[in-house]
Design a protein around this motif. Structure first.
Motif, PDB file in Angstrom:
ATOM      1  N   ASN A 273      -7.600  -9.432  -4.203  1.00  0.00           N
ATOM      2  CA  ASN A 273      -7.710  -8.649  -5.647  1.00  0.00           C
ATOM      3  C   ASN A 273      -6.596  -8.583  -5.980  1.00  0.00           C
ATOM      4  OD1 ASN A 273      -8.090  -6.817  -7.543  1.00  0.00           O
ATOM      5  ND2 ASN A 273      -8.562  -5.052  -6.176  1.00  0.00           N
ATOM      6  N   ILE A 274      -6.195  -9.279  -7.249  1.00  0.00           N
ATOM      7  CA  ILE A 274      -4.903  -9.457  -8.051  1.00  0.00           C
ATOM      8  C   ILE A 274      -4.458  -8.129  -8.690  1.00  0.00           C
ATOM      9  CG2 ILE A 274      -5.232 -11.751  -7.935  1.00  0.00           C
ATOM     10  CD1 ILE A 274      -5.704 -11.532 -11.308  1.00  0.00           C
ATOM     11  N   PHE A 275      -5.395  -7.076  -8.787  1.00  0.00           N
ATOM     12  CA  PHE A 275      -4.863  -6.014  -9.435  1.00  0.00           C
ATOM     13  C   PHE A 275      -4.460  -5.040  -8.119  1.00  0.00           C
ATOM     14  CE2 PHE A 275      -8.644  -5.796 -12.842  1.00  0.00           C
ATOM     15  CZ  PHE A 275      -7.996  -6.969 -13.347  1.00  0.00           C
ATOM     16  N   ASP A 276      -4.367  -5.478  -6.976  1.00  0.00           N
ATOM     17  CA  ASP A 276      -3.919  -4.443  -5.775  1.00  0.00           C
ATOM     18  C   ASP A 276      -2.444  -4.820  -5.603  1.00  0.00           C
ATOM     19  OD1 ASP A 276      -3.483  -2.864  -3.645  1.00  0.00           O
ATOM     20  OD2 ASP A 276      -4.651  -4.378  -2.371  1.00  0.00           O
ATOM     21  N   ASP A 277      -1.450  -4.048  -5.415  1.00  0.00           N
ATOM     22  CA  ASP A 277      -0.168  -4.138  -4.951  1.00  0.00           C
ATOM     23  C   ASP A 277       0.171  -3.561  -4.125  1.00  0.00           C
ATOM     24  OD1 ASP A 277       0.362  -2.042  -6.321  1.00  0.00           O
ATOM     25  OD2 ASP A 277       1.918  -2.785  -7.552  1.00  0.00           O
ATOM     26  N   GLY A 278      -0.809  -2.642  -3.395  1.00  0.00           N
ATOM     27  CA  GLY A 278      -0.550  -1.836  -2.082  1.00  0.00           C
ATOM     28  C   GLY A 278      -0.091  -0.305  -2.741  1.00  0.00           C
ATOM     29  N   SER A 279       0.040  -0.125  -4.217  1.00  0.00           N
ATOM     30  CA  SER A 279       0.491   1.108  -4.905  1.00  0.00           C
ATOM     31  C   SER A 279      -1.022   1.760  -5.274  1.00  0.00           C
ATOM     32  CB  SER A 279       1.586   0.920  -5.699  1.00  0.00           C
ATOM     33  OG  SER A 279       0.984   0.340  -6.802  1.00  0.00           O
ATOM     34  N   ASP A 280      -0.593   3.237  -5.463  1.00  0.00           N
ATOM     35  CA  ASP A 280      -1.610   3.867  -6.324  1.00  0.00           C
ATOM     36  C   ASP A 280      -1.509   3.454  -7.934  1.00  0.00           C
ATOM     37  OD1 ASP A 280      -2.292   5.559  -4.225  1.00  0.00           O
ATOM     38  OD2 ASP A 280      -1.034   6.907  -4.531  1.00  0.00           O
ATOM     39  N   GLN A 281      -0.566   2.745  -8.451  1.00  0.00           N
ATOM     40  CA  GLN A 281      -0.450   2.402  -9.649  1.00  0.00           C
ATOM     41  C   GLN A 281      -1.210   1.251 -10.122  1.00  0.00           C
ATOM     42  OE1 GLN A 281       2.265   3.581  -8.116  1.00  0.00           O
ATOM     43  NE2 GLN A 281       1.658   5.429  -9.014  1.00  0.00           N
ATOM     44  N   GLY A 282      -1.345   0.106  -9.170  1.00  0.00           N
ATOM     45  CA  GLY A 282      -1.842  -0.969  -9.358  1.00  0.00           C
ATOM     46  C   GLY A 282      -0.947  -2.009  -9.738  1.00  0.00           C
ATOM     47  N   SER A 283      -1.103  -3.310  -9.704  1.00  0.00           N
ATOM     48  CA  SER A 283      -0.393  -4.306 -10.047  1.00  0.00           C
ATOM     49  C   SER A 283       0.221  -4.339 -11.253  1.00  0.00           C
ATOM     50  CB  SER A 283      -0.727  -5.742  -9.322  1.00  0.00           C
ATOM     51  OG  SER A 283      -1.915  -6.118 -10.232  1.00  0.00           O
ATOM     52  N   ASP A 284       1.299  -5.206 -11.770  1.00  0.00           N
ATOM     53  CA  ASP A 284       1.656  -5.639 -13.174  1.00  0.00           C
ATOM     54  C   ASP A 284       0.583  -6.356 -13.756  1.00  0.00           C
ATOM     55  OD1 ASP A 284       4.342  -4.542 -12.919  1.00  0.00           O
ATOM     56  OD2 ASP A 284       5.104  -6.340 -12.348  1.00  0.00           O
ATOM     57  N   THR A 285      -0.315  -7.282 -12.815  1.00  0.00           N
ATOM     58  CA  THR A 285      -1.090  -8.046 -13.484  1.00  0.00           C
ATOM     59  C   THR A 285      -2.541  -7.144 -14.065  1.00  0.00           C
ATOM     60  OG1 THR A 285      -0.868 -10.001 -12.089  1.00  0.00           O
ATOM     61  CG2 THR A 285      -3.150  -9.890 -12.958  1.00  0.00           C
ATOM     62  N   MET A 286      -2.680  -6.023 -13.156  1.00  0.00           N
ATOM     63  CA  MET A 286      -3.693  -5.213 -13.720  1.00  0.00           C
ATOM     64  C   MET A 286      -3.264  -4.361 -15.057  1.00  0.00           C
ATOM     65  SD  MET A 286      -4.930  -1.578 -12.311  1.00  0.00           S
ATOM     66  CE  MET A 286      -3.706  -0.705 -13.233  1.00  0.00           C
ATOM     67  N   ARG A 287      -2.129  -4.053 -15.111  1.00  0.00           N
ATOM     68  CA  ARG A 287      -1.600  -3.530 -16.488  1.00  0.00           C
ATOM     69  C   ARG A 287      -1.487  -4.206 -17.495  1.00  0.00           C
ATOM     70  NH1 ARG A 287       1.408  -0.770 -12.277  1.00  0.00           N
ATOM     71  NH2 ARG A 287       2.949  -2.210 -12.482  1.00  0.00           N
ATOM     72  N   ARG A 331     -11.214  10.487 -17.272  1.00  0.00           N
ATOM     73  CA  ARG A 331     -12.490  10.267 -18.047  1.00  0.00           C
ATOM     74  C   ARG A 331     -12.402  10.397 -19.375  1.00  0.00           C
ATOM     75  NH1 ARG A 331     -14.583  11.298 -12.602  1.00  0.00           N
ATOM     76  NH2 ARG A 331     -15.802   9.259 -11.963  1.00  0.00           N
ATOM     77  N   MET A 332     -11.396  10.929 -19.843  1.00  0.00           N
ATOM     78  CA  MET A 332     -11.287  11.480 -21.287  1.00  0.00           C
ATOM     79  C   MET A 332     -10.840  10.128 -22.163  1.00  0.00           C
ATOM     80  SD  MET A 332     -12.275  14.375 -21.651  1.00  0.00           S
ATOM     81  CE  MET A 332     -13.433  14.311 -19.963  1.00  0.00           C
ATOM     82  N   VAL A 333     -10.465   8.939 -21.404  1.00  0.00           N
ATOM     83  CA  VAL A 333      -9.874   7.781 -22.260  1.00  0.00           C
ATOM     84  C   VAL A 333     -10.738   6.649 -21.984  1.00  0.00           C
ATOM     85  CG1 VAL A 333      -7.601   8.873 -22.194  1.00  0.00           C
ATOM     86  CG2 VAL A 333      -8.408   7.213 -20.357  1.00  0.00           C
ATOM     87  N   ALA A 334     -10.584   5.751 -22.926  1.00  0.00           N
ATOM     88  CA  ALA A 334     -11.361   4.290 -23.017  1.00  0.00           C
ATOM     89  C   ALA A 334     -11.239   3.638 -21.811  1.00  0.00           C
ATOM     90  CB  ALA A 334     -10.839   3.477 -24.274  1.00  0.00           C
ATOM     91  N   ILE A 335      -9.921   3.538 -21.202  1.00  0.00           N
ATOM     92  CA  ILE A 335      -9.775   2.771 -19.932  1.00  0.00           C
ATOM     93  C   ILE A 335      -9.303   3.721 -18.993  1.00  0.00           C
ATOM     94  CG2 ILE A 335      -8.626   0.576 -18.991  1.00  0.00           C
ATOM     95  CD1 ILE A 335     -10.501   0.065 -21.391  1.00  0.00           C
ATOM     96  N   ARG A 336     -10.115   3.693 -17.733  1.00  0.00           N
ATOM     97  CA  ARG A 336      -9.682   4.697 -16.596  1.00  0.00           C
ATOM     98  C   ARG A 336      -9.268   3.815 -15.599  1.00  0.00           C
ATOM     99  NH1 ARG A 336     -13.867   6.527 -12.690  1.00  0.00           N
ATOM    100  NH2 ARG A 336     -12.943   8.007 -11.338  1.00  0.00           N
ATOM    101  N   ILE A 337      -8.527   4.250 -14.794  1.00  0.00           N
ATOM    102  CA  ILE A 337      -8.067   3.338 -13.365  1.00  0.00           C
ATOM    103  C   ILE A 337      -8.710   4.554 -12.422  1.00  0.00           C
ATOM    104  CG2 ILE A 337      -6.490   2.336 -11.907  1.00  0.00           C
ATOM    105  CD1 ILE A 337      -6.765   1.193 -15.021  1.00  0.00           C
ATOM    106  N   PRO A 338      -9.702   4.099 -11.491  1.00  0.00           N
ATOM    107  CA  PRO A 338     -10.132   4.949 -10.652  1.00  0.00           C
ATOM    108  C   PRO A 338      -9.147   5.175  -9.518  1.00  0.00           C
ATOM    109  CG  PRO A 338     -11.966   3.484 -11.415  1.00  0.00           C
ATOM    110  CD  PRO A 338     -10.585   3.030 -11.971  1.00  0.00           C
ATOM    111  N   GLY A 339      -9.067   6.155  -8.776  1.00  0.00           N
ATOM    112  CA  GLY A 339      -8.523   6.384  -7.474  1.00  0.00           C
ATOM    113  C   GLY A 339      -9.093   5.705  -6.392  1.00  0.00           C
ATOM    114  N   GLY A 340      -8.462   5.870  -5.153  1.00  0.00           N
ATOM    115  CA  GLY A 340      -9.187   5.319  -4.123  1.00  0.00           C
ATOM    116  C   GLY A 340      -8.302   4.440  -3.371  1.00  0.00           C
TER     117      GLY A 340
END
Length: 451
Positions: A273-287, A331-340
């Motif tokens: 998963n290229i959105f996963d860098d092991g952090s809660d914030q996600g990878s630069d690619t995800m952003r 959930r109030m914004v257009a693009i949500r990054i879910p937790g987990g």
């Protein structure tokens, strides 16, 4: 595809109760259009020998030709070739007699894809991902209302258990799920027969409103197919049970709208998963993907909100976004990054209504995300809550503004081929003009003698 065709023909031979088939393509409004054919013509349809006019793709919501459509008037309303999409046989058991659907998409006389077909638009985007060794993994969530089909305006259905009409909200009510168990069970069974990967079902916020989620699949074309087929299945099963299923974005002005939320991640050739860098914030690619989604969002709003009624849903404080913004677990914004867990890091796109065409929605989302990844676009800072006090770009506030934004948008032009853009704009302009000619009862009551 020879073996797949043989499998379908063998299945049909084993089902002598099926005497006719539905051979259909999906138009720009997400409506299946086509023919009822005798089962003896199945091979002809499967081998790409069935013909339908290109203009079928671009009819307006009432099934009318688009005035001045080049596919009608300058070409003599020419036919294209209908190719089987390869989706296995799709049994239909809610009609008066058993039948099955053969899903098709259009090609020209030389066999090249017809780029005005919305399914082809999504396929083009996926080809671009494949060229980079990437695969989107996609899931969808669709909301709908059950309503009484005997009423001119939407009202809640009568509970099969209590005999009382639903008249209040029942978010996450297990009792309401239980009351409509026979209906929901038949949806799940019909989806199982068609290979649609249904997951959880809940009672949503509105009166008689439900949400059923579809599982993640590593094939966005199949995910869009599933969403189109799911809507058709729910409508058919609802009629079988004496209800009507409504996917309008906002059937009740004062109640929750129907959303079509899309979750996706992207995996590389090794399945990472290229959105996963092991952090809660996600990878630069995800952003970067989020940056692309935000950059193209206003231009793409017509895809996410394609109808007059769609803009009743996009209101402040309605769990439907109005601003171009993103955030973590928001959930109030257009693009949500879910937790987990970080391994499941993904993006949730929350703009679309359930009235939108799934092929166009996924093409717009995945196309914009890829643009962001390739151009390394920044999304800016995440937003908390509704972003009070922040100056945020807004989505087009009405249908006419959205049509204009789509028509002139340079990013939309990178995502969708010209023939599809032209057809979609012409369709929406004709629908807008038709609505403009119809004066509502409420307008007459308000203004007739008061102004």
């Amino acid at each position: 595809m020879g073996d797949a065709i043989a499998d379908v023909l063998n299945w049909l031979e084993s089902r002598n109760d099926i005497q006719s088939l539905r051979a259909a393509v999906c138009d720009l409004n997400g409506i299946m259009r086509g023919k009822r054919i005798p089962v003896e013509q199945a091979r002809k349809a499967l081998e790409g020998k069935l013909r339908m006019p290109y203009s079928l793709i671009g009819l307006d919501i009432w099934g009318e030709d688009i005035e001045g459509n080049a596919q009608v008037f300058s070409t003599g309303d020419a036919d294209g070739l209908c190719y089987w999409t390869g989706r296995g046989i799709l049994p239909v058991n809610w009609t008066a007699h058993p039948t099955a659907l053969l899903p098709l998409w259009l090609a020209d006389e030389a066999g090249a894809p017809y780029l005005g077909d919305p399914r082809r638009a999504l396929a083009r985007i996926l080809d671009r991902y494949a060229a980079l060794g990437l695969t989107p993994v996609t899931a969808t969530e669709l909301e709908f209302y059950l309503v009484d089909p005997t009423s001119q305006r939407p009202v809640g259905p009568v509970s099969p258990v209590t005999g009382r009409r639903l008249d209040s909200d029942a978010a996450l009510s297990i009792d309401e799920i239980d009351d409509f168990e026979a209906f929901i069970h038949d949806i799940y069974e019909a989806c199982r027969m068609q290979g649609i990967p249904v997951d959880t079902a809940i009672a949503e916020n509105g009166v008689g409103q439900f949400e059923i989620n579809l599982n993640h699949v590593p094939d966005a074309l199949r995910a869009a197919d599933d969403a189109v087929l799911f809507k058709r299945t729910v409508k058919g099963i609802a009629r079988k049970h004496g209800f009507a299923a409504c996917f309008m974005a906002k059937p009740y002005g004062e109640r929750a709208g129907n959303g079509f939320h899309v979750h996706f991640s992207v995996v590389d050739k090794e399945g990472r998963n290229i959105f996963d860098d092991g952090s809660d914030q996600g990878s630069d690619t995800m952003r970067h993907a989020v940056g692309g989604l935000l950059a193209a969002m206003a231009e793409s709003t017509l895809v996410f909100a394609p109808h007059f009624n769609s803009y009743r849903r996009l209101r402040p404080r309605s769990y439907a976004p109005t601003a171009v913004a993103w955030g973590y677990e928001n959930r109030m914004v257009a693009i949500r990054i879910p937790g987990g867990p970080s391994a499941a890091r993904r993006i949730e796109h929350r703009v679309s209504g359930a009235d939108a065409n799934p092929y166009l929605v996924l093409a717009a989302i995945l196309g914009a995300a890829l643009m962001g990844i390739e151009k390394e676009l920044s999304p800016g800072e995440p937003t908390g809550g509704e972003g009070q006090g922040l100056t945020l770009a807004k989505l087009p506030p009405d249908w006419a503004s959205a049509i204009a934004a789509f028509e002139t948008g340079p990013r939309v032009a990178e995502i969708f081929p010209a023939v599809l853009r032209d057809g979609f704009i012409a369709c929406k302009r004709q629908e807008l003009n038709t609505f403009a000619l119809n004066v509502s009862d409420f307008e007459i009551e308000t203004y007739l003698e008061s102004v």
